[in-house]
Scaffold this motif. Structure first.
Motif, mmCIF file in Angstrom:
data_model
loop_
_atom_site.group_PDB
_atom_site.id
_atom_site.type_symbol
_atom_site.label_atom_id
_atom_site.label_comp_id
_atom_site.label_asym_id
_atom_site.label_seq_id
_atom_site.Cartn_x
_atom_site.Cartn_y
_atom_site.Cartn_z
ATOM 1 N N ARG A 60 -15.892 27.436 -49.737
ATOM 2 C CA ARG A 60 -17.104 26.816 -49.038
ATOM 3 C C ARG A 60 -18.227 28.044 -48.527
ATOM 4 N N THR A 61 -19.458 27.855 -48.656
ATOM 5 C CA THR A 61 -20.542 28.783 -48.501
ATOM 6 C C THR A 61 -20.589 28.910 -46.878
ATOM 7 N N ARG A 62 -20.816 27.721 -46.193
ATOM 8 C CA ARG A 62 -20.939 27.978 -44.730
ATOM 9 C C ARG A 62 -19.582 27.829 -43.987
ATOM 10 N N ARG A 63 -19.439 28.549 -42.877
ATOM 11 C CA ARG A 63 -18.355 28.522 -42.074
ATOM 12 C C ARG A 63 -18.582 28.176 -40.436
ATOM 13 N N SER A 64 -17.721 27.634 -40.000
ATOM 14 C CA SER A 64 -18.148 27.403 -38.631
ATOM 15 C C SER A 64 -18.189 28.582 -37.611
ATOM 16 N N LEU A 65 -18.486 28.289 -36.426
ATOM 17 C CA LEU A 65 -18.453 29.371 -35.417
ATOM 18 C C LEU A 65 -16.966 29.840 -34.999
ATOM 19 N N SER A 66 -15.907 29.015 -35.270
ATOM 20 C CA SER A 66 -14.565 29.641 -34.903
ATOM 21 C C SER A 66 -14.298 30.539 -36.108
ATOM 22 N N SER A 67 -14.450 30.309 -37.148
ATOM 23 C CA SER A 67 -14.176 31.150 -38.171
ATOM 24 C C SER A 67 -14.762 32.603 -37.992
ATOM 25 N N ILE A 68 -16.020 32.566 -37.491
ATOM 26 C CA ILE A 68 -16.526 33.979 -37.249
ATOM 27 C C ILE A 68 -16.021 34.441 -35.923
ATOM 28 N N ILE A 69 -15.460 33.794 -34.951
ATOM 29 C CA ILE A 69 -14.778 34.203 -34.069
ATOM 30 C C ILE A 69 -13.546 34.952 -34.179
#
Length: 161
Positions: A69-78
């Motif tokens: 997927r191209t968009r990731r959630s905030l938890s993935s960035i953390i």
């Protein structure tokens, strides 16, 4: 006595007539001269029979819900930031042990396994945080990094002991 060789004047079975039966019958005409065949019925007959009903293909999904997927959630960035933060001391340990005056395999092997295991586990967790994981997606590259990374972390722990 019958002759079976090339000196026969006429081939056997040749009667000398142009048509064996009625000249207007369609069985002795070339295909272009024959009457057109009756149209086939429009009813479709199932090939496999009624015991195997026809299965319609599922509707095409416009939005992919797979691993990529191209968009990731905030938890993935953390998660990515946490892995990067943990990777800094691991890389420092690897550099210290590798370029020390007395480099031994007892120090280098666990540091290399720890570095690779942490990186692969981070990539695998990043891919797994993107959504639901099916049974088949465990064999594809991003999610398959998770168990490979965990095995490398376990091997790093065993190499220290």
């Amino acid at each position: 006595m019958e002759h079976r060789y090339a000196d026969d004047s006429e081939p056997r079975g040749y009667t000398g007539r142009r048509y064996a039966t009625d000249p207007d019958s369609s069985e002795y005409r070339v295909p272009e001269q024959r009457d057109p065949a009756p149209p086939e019925p429009e009813v479709r007959i199932p090939v496999r029979g009624p015991e195997y009903p026809t299965v319609r293909p599922p509707a095409v999904e416009t939005e992919s819900k797979g691993v990529y997927r191209t968009r990731r959630s905030l938890s993935s960035i953390i998660l990515a930031a946490a892995v990067a933060l943990l990777l800094v001391p691991v890389l420092r340990l690897l550099a210290t042990v590798t370029f020390a005056a007395d480099a031994t395999p007892r120090g280098i092997v666990p540091a290399v396994l720890l570095t690779l295991g942490l990186a692969l586990t981070g990539f695998g967790l990043f891919a797994a945080s993107g959504g639901t994981i099916s049974r088949d997606s465990w064999l594809r590259a991003p999610v398959a990094y998770l168990p490979a990374g965990l095995v490398l972390l376990l091997a790093a722990g065993l190499a220290v002991a």
